[in-house]
Scaffold this motif. Structure first.
Motif, PDB file in Angstrom:
ATOM      1  N   GLY A 173       0.902  -1.250   0.160  1.00 43.81           N
ATOM      2  CA  GLY A 173      -0.041  -0.100  -0.037  1.00 43.81           C
ATOM      3  C   GLY A 173       0.932   1.407  -0.081  1.00 43.81           C
ATOM      4  N   LEU A 174       1.915   1.208   0.572  1.00 45.56           N
ATOM      5  CA  LEU A 174       3.067   2.289   0.610  1.00 45.56           C
ATOM      6  C   LEU A 174       3.663   2.430  -0.652  1.00 45.56           C
ATOM      7  CD1 LEU A 174       4.722   1.959   4.053  1.00 45.56           C
ATOM      8  CD2 LEU A 174       3.301   3.653   3.419  1.00 45.56           C
ATOM      9  N   GLY A 175       3.543   1.395  -1.638  1.00 48.37           N
ATOM     10  CA  GLY A 175       4.249   1.490  -2.892  1.00 48.37           C
ATOM     11  C   GLY A 175       5.157   0.597  -3.185  1.00 48.37           C
ATOM     12  N   HIS A 176       5.774  -0.121  -2.292  1.00 46.11           N
ATOM     13  CA  HIS A 176       6.824  -1.089  -2.307  1.00 46.11           C
ATOM     14  C   HIS A 176       6.456  -2.278  -3.592  1.00 46.11           C
ATOM     15  CE1 HIS A 176       9.402   1.013   0.804  1.00 46.11           C
ATOM     16  NE2 HIS A 176       8.141   1.026   1.319  1.00 46.11           N
ATOM     17  N   ARG A 177       7.437  -2.360  -4.168  1.00 41.21           N
ATOM     18  CA  ARG A 177       7.240  -3.635  -5.156  1.00 41.21           C
ATOM     19  C   ARG A 177       8.664  -4.475  -5.067  1.00 41.21           C
ATOM     20  NH1 ARG A 177       3.113  -1.707  -4.744  1.00 41.21           N
ATOM     21  NH2 ARG A 177       1.647  -1.054  -6.124  1.00 41.21           N
ATOM     22  N   GLU A 178       9.586  -4.020  -4.676  1.00 45.13           N
ATOM     23  CA  GLU A 178      10.908  -4.732  -4.433  1.00 45.13           C
ATOM     24  C   GLU A 178      11.123  -5.051  -3.013  1.00 45.13           C
ATOM     25  OE1 GLU A 178      13.062  -1.391  -6.104  1.00 45.13           O
ATOM     26  OE2 GLU A 178      12.906  -2.160  -8.238  1.00 45.13           O
ATOM     27  N   LEU A 179      10.708  -6.315  -2.679  1.00 43.94           N
ATOM     28  CA  LEU A 179      10.554  -6.734  -1.275  1.00 43.94           C
ATOM     29  C   LEU A 179      11.656  -7.819  -1.069  1.00 43.94           C
ATOM     30  CD1 LEU A 179       6.807  -7.164  -0.744  1.00 43.94           C
ATOM     31  CD2 LEU A 179       8.029  -4.960  -0.246  1.00 43.94           C
ATOM     32  N   ALA A 180      12.280  -7.587  -0.030  1.00 41.25           N
ATOM     33  CA  ALA A 180      13.147  -8.718   0.428  1.00 41.25           C
ATOM     34  C   ALA A 180      12.938  -9.136   1.823  1.00 41.25           C
ATOM     35  CB  ALA A 180      14.827  -7.916   0.547  1.00 41.25           C
ATOM     36  N   GLU A 236      20.124  -4.138  -7.914  1.00 44.53           N
ATOM     37  CA  GLU A 236      18.884  -3.162  -8.034  1.00 44.53           C
ATOM     38  C   GLU A 236      18.287  -3.780  -6.352  1.00 44.53           C
ATOM     39  OE1 GLU A 236      15.877  -3.834 -10.669  1.00 44.53           O
ATOM     40  OE2 GLU A 236      17.132  -3.318 -12.317  1.00 44.53           O
ATOM     41  N   ARG A 237      18.812  -2.833  -5.548  1.00 44.62           N
ATOM     42  CA  ARG A 237      18.410  -3.145  -3.996  1.00 44.62           C
ATOM     43  C   ARG A 237      16.934  -3.184  -3.620  1.00 44.62           C
ATOM     44  NH1 ARG A 237      21.148   2.090  -2.393  1.00 44.62           N
ATOM     45  NH2 ARG A 237      19.593   3.288  -1.556  1.00 44.62           N
ATOM     46  N   PRO A 238      16.514  -3.903  -2.708  1.00 43.56           N
ATOM     47  CA  PRO A 238      15.245  -3.915  -2.207  1.00 43.56           C
ATOM     48  C   PRO A 238      14.764  -2.581  -1.685  1.00 43.56           C
ATOM     49  CG  PRO A 238      16.071  -5.219  -0.708  1.00 43.56           C
ATOM     50  CD  PRO A 238      17.573  -4.840  -1.644  1.00 43.56           C
ATOM     51  N   THR A 239      13.394  -2.074  -1.750  1.00 48.04           N
ATOM     52  CA  THR A 239      13.046  -0.817  -1.042  1.00 48.04           C
ATOM     53  C   THR A 239      12.552  -1.094   0.459  1.00 48.04           C
ATOM     54  OG1 THR A 239      10.798  -1.056  -2.034  1.00 48.04           O
ATOM     55  CG2 THR A 239      12.577   0.124  -3.336  1.00 48.04           C
ATOM     56  N   ALA A 240      12.309  -2.397   0.456  1.00 47.64           N
ATOM     57  CA  ALA A 240      11.695  -2.695   1.910  1.00 47.64           C
ATOM     58  C   ALA A 240      12.135  -4.162   2.463  1.00 47.64           C
ATOM     59  CB  ALA A 240      10.299  -2.783   1.892  1.00 47.64           C
ATOM     60  N   ARG A 257      22.775   1.858   8.488  1.00 44.47           N
ATOM     61  CA  ARG A 257      23.440   2.998   8.849  1.00 44.47           C
ATOM     62  C   ARG A 257      25.039   3.052   8.376  1.00 44.47           C
ATOM     63  NH1 ARG A 257      20.487   3.753  14.677  1.00 44.47           N
ATOM     64  NH2 ARG A 257      18.547   4.439  13.962  1.00 44.47           N
ATOM     65  N   ARG A 258      25.593   2.053   8.366  1.00 42.16           N
ATOM     66  CA  ARG A 258      27.090   1.935   8.316  1.00 42.16           C
ATOM     67  C   ARG A 258      27.327   2.250   6.576  1.00 42.16           C
ATOM     68  NH1 ARG A 258      30.047  -3.031  10.439  1.00 42.16           N
ATOM     69  NH2 ARG A 258      31.723  -2.215   9.446  1.00 42.16           N
ATOM     70  N   ALA A 259      26.081   1.992   5.918  1.00 43.41           N
ATOM     71  CA  ALA A 259      26.141   2.114   4.529  1.00 43.41           C
ATOM     72  C   ALA A 259      25.835   3.749   4.067  1.00 43.41           C
ATOM     73  CB  ALA A 259      25.314   1.087   3.587  1.00 43.41           C
ATOM     74  N   GLY A 260      25.729   4.400   5.213  1.00 41.18           N
ATOM     75  CA  GLY A 260      25.231   5.943   4.775  1.00 41.18           C
ATOM     76  C   GLY A 260      23.985   6.057   4.290  1.00 41.18           C
ATOM     77  N   LEU A 261      23.039   5.058   4.686  1.00 38.54           N
ATOM     78  CA  LEU A 261      21.520   5.321   3.996  1.00 38.54           C
ATOM     79  C   LEU A 261      20.830   5.460   5.399  1.00 38.54           C
ATOM     80  CD1 LEU A 261      21.430   2.114   1.904  1.00 38.54           C
ATOM     81  CD2 LEU A 261      21.837   4.169   1.202  1.00 38.54           C
ATOM     82  N   LYS A 262      19.534   6.012   5.055  1.00 42.99           N
ATOM     83  CA  LYS A 262      18.564   6.449   6.009  1.00 42.99           C
ATOM     84  C   LYS A 262      17.333   5.263   6.043  1.00 42.99           C
ATOM     85  CE  LYS A 262      19.888  11.135   6.577  1.00 42.99           C
ATOM     86  NZ  LYS A 262      19.378  12.424   6.576  1.00 42.99           N
ATOM     87  N   VAL A 263      16.698   5.041   7.142  1.00 41.55           N
ATOM     88  CA  VAL A 263      15.538   4.421   7.295  1.00 41.55           C
ATOM     89  C   VAL A 263      14.340   5.424   7.687  1.00 41.55           C
ATOM     90  CG1 VAL A 263      14.239   2.382   8.636  1.00 41.55           C
ATOM     91  CG2 VAL A 263      16.450   2.127   8.111  1.00 41.55           C
ATOM     92  N   PRO A 264      13.398   5.425   6.972  1.00 38.36           N
ATOM     93  CA  PRO A 264      12.849   4.844   5.713  1.00 38.36           C
ATOM     94  C   PRO A 264      13.015   5.495   4.390  1.00 38.36           C
ATOM     95  CG  PRO A 264      10.923   5.866   6.633  1.00 38.36           C
ATOM     96  CD  PRO A 264      12.145   6.253   7.558  1.00 38.36           C
ATOM     97  N   GLU A 265      13.861   6.818   4.462  1.00 36.52           N
ATOM     98  CA  GLU A 265      13.916   7.335   3.129  1.00 36.52           C
ATOM     99  C   GLU A 265      14.659   6.524   2.171  1.00 36.52           C
ATOM    100  OE1 GLU A 265      13.900  10.287   6.624  1.00 36.52           O
ATOM    101  OE2 GLU A 265      14.824   8.240   6.394  1.00 36.52           O
ATOM    102  N   ASP A 266      15.708   5.718   2.599  1.00 33.61           N
ATOM    103  CA  ASP A 266      16.206   4.883   1.437  1.00 33.61           C
ATOM    104  C   ASP A 266      16.056   3.633   1.561  1.00 33.61           C
ATOM    105  OD1 ASP A 266      18.270   7.170   0.650  1.00 33.61           O
ATOM    106  OD2 ASP A 266      19.154   6.781   2.508  1.00 33.61           O
ATOM    107  N   CYS A 328       9.036   2.219   8.203  1.00 35.67           N
ATOM    108  CA  CYS A 328       8.524   2.160   6.966  1.00 35.67           C
ATOM    109  C   CYS A 328       7.779   3.136   6.389  1.00 35.67           C
ATOM    110  CB  CYS A 328       7.423   0.924   6.885  1.00 35.67           C
ATOM    111  SG  CYS A 328       8.103  -0.905   7.305  1.00 35.67           S
ATOM    112  N   GLY A 329       8.183   3.703   5.089  1.00 36.86           N
ATOM    113  CA  GLY A 329       7.636   4.885   4.357  1.00 36.86           C
ATOM    114  C   GLY A 329       7.594   4.524   2.851  1.00 36.86           C
ATOM    115  N   ARG A 330       7.199   5.567   2.126  1.00 37.86           N
ATOM    116  CA  ARG A 330       7.090   5.151   0.534  1.00 37.86           C
ATOM    117  C   ARG A 330       8.426   5.123   0.099  1.00 37.86           C
ATOM    118  NH1 ARG A 330       2.112   5.795  -1.184  1.00 37.86           N
ATOM    119  NH2 ARG A 330       0.555   6.766   0.152  1.00 37.86           N
TER     120      ARG A 330
END
Length: 333
Positions: A173-180, A236-240, A257-266, A328-330
């Motif tokens: 529903g949030l728009g995720h299609r690339e799940l892991a 192509e990394r997953p979005t969720a 966080r060690r990869a410099g990414l943010k939850v849930p923005e990235d 969890c976000g869009r």
């Protein structure tokens, strides 16, 4: 002189089984009793009469063997079991298998040698000939959270399949299609069930989980970090990502966080097994919550029913609930 270990080796059973046969505790099948007595007779083994007399009464002690005491879920279960046992005048001895079947068997043997009146076990693996033998001998055993199929012992657990389905629906529903998914070991019932529930729910909603986005951990923190590192390295990394328990989720979150990414923005993150500190991290973690205290208390009551009344209660299955928080976000890309 022959020893109890010699008899156990000759009969092909554990020393705990020989001990129960010689003590006349009544918790051994007739077939097993005859087997042990025949082995003892061949070896000329005779138990110490005084030691045997000390084993004639109950100890008002229960044994609990959990798969990982570092997991807050099992810590809470242990507290609930201890509280329920204490109310009925029983003490509790705890063993930590640390997800190791050999260590689990060691603790079970120690507890039986100490003549606990019954056992509550969260098995480390989906098979255990030793536990099957213990149950066959008539020792009261209750499984909590995890169980072993084919062993006739009652189970107290939560069914998370509905909640996992709700999580998938929420993510879609949030728009995720690339799940892991970062699963627990498939040879453990709970690991297999959570993986099948997530993959099945995603398939039903038209967003199948690609094989390369399925990673298997061991329910410990380090394996969650390794699995997340591999997922983030995909072209192509997953979005969720759904993580099958809280310790692996902690490792996965640290790796993001060690990869410099943010939850849930990235990348969005959700976990099975809610814990209090999930509300305190930033962002608070979406999780599937089991009724932990109720599970432990129910397992203790069930075991005491077996110990005191000699009845085998029915298994008990409770519902797990999805707790939505900010992790969890869009999709961010």
């Amino acid at each position: 002189m022959s020893t109890i270990k010699d008899v156990a080796r000759e009969a092909g059973v554990s020393t705990a089984t020989v001990s129960r046969v010689m003590s006349g505790s009544g918790r051994v099948s007739e077939r097993m009793r005859e087997r042990v007595l025949a082995a003892a007779d061949r070896l000329g083994y005779r138990p110490n009469a005084m030691a045997r007399s000390l084993r004639s009464e109950t100890t008002r002690t229960l044994g609990l063997v959990v798969s990982n005491v570092l997991n807050p879920f099992f810590t809470a279960v242990a507290r609930a079991v201890e509280d329920a046992a204490h109310e009925r005048g029983y003490s509790l001895i705890l063993g930590n298998a640390d997800e190791d079947p050999e260590k689990e068997e060691l603790y079970l043997n120690v507890l039986l040698e100490r003549r606990v009146d019954g056992l509550i076990v969260s098995p480390a693996r989906a098979e255990s000939p030793y536990l099957a033998e213990v149950v066959e001998e008539g020792v009261p055993v209750v499984f909590v959270d995890r169980h072993i199929e084919g062993i006739g012992a009652p189970v107290v657990r939560a069914d998370g399949r509905r909640a996992v389905g709700e999580l998938v629906e929420y993510l879609v529903g949030l728009g995720h299609r690339e799940l892991a998914v970062i699963s627990g070991p498939p040879e453990v019932v709970s690991g297999r069930e959570r993986l099948e529930a997530f993959v099945g729910a995603a398939q039903q909603r038209g967003v199948p989980v690609m094989e390369e986005r399925v990673r298997v951990g061991d329910f410990r923190r380090a394996s969650g970090a390794v699995a997340m590192r591999e997922l983030l390295a995909l072209r192509e990394r997953p979005t969720a990502v759904f993580v099958a328990n809280n310790l692996m989720a902690l490792g996965a979150l640290r790796e993001v966080r060690r990869a410099g990414l943010k939850v849930p923005e990235d990348i969005s993150l959700a976990s099975f097994d809610d814990v209090s500190w999930f509300e305190l991290v930033e962002p608070p973690v979406t999780a599937i919550s089991q009724p932990t205290g109720e599970l432990g208390a129910a397992a203790a009551r069930m075991l005491l029913e077996m110990v005191e009344e000699g009845r085998r209660p029915r298994s008990l299955i409770m519902d797990a609930e999805l707790v939505v928080r900010d992790s969890c976000g869009r999709p961010g890309r």
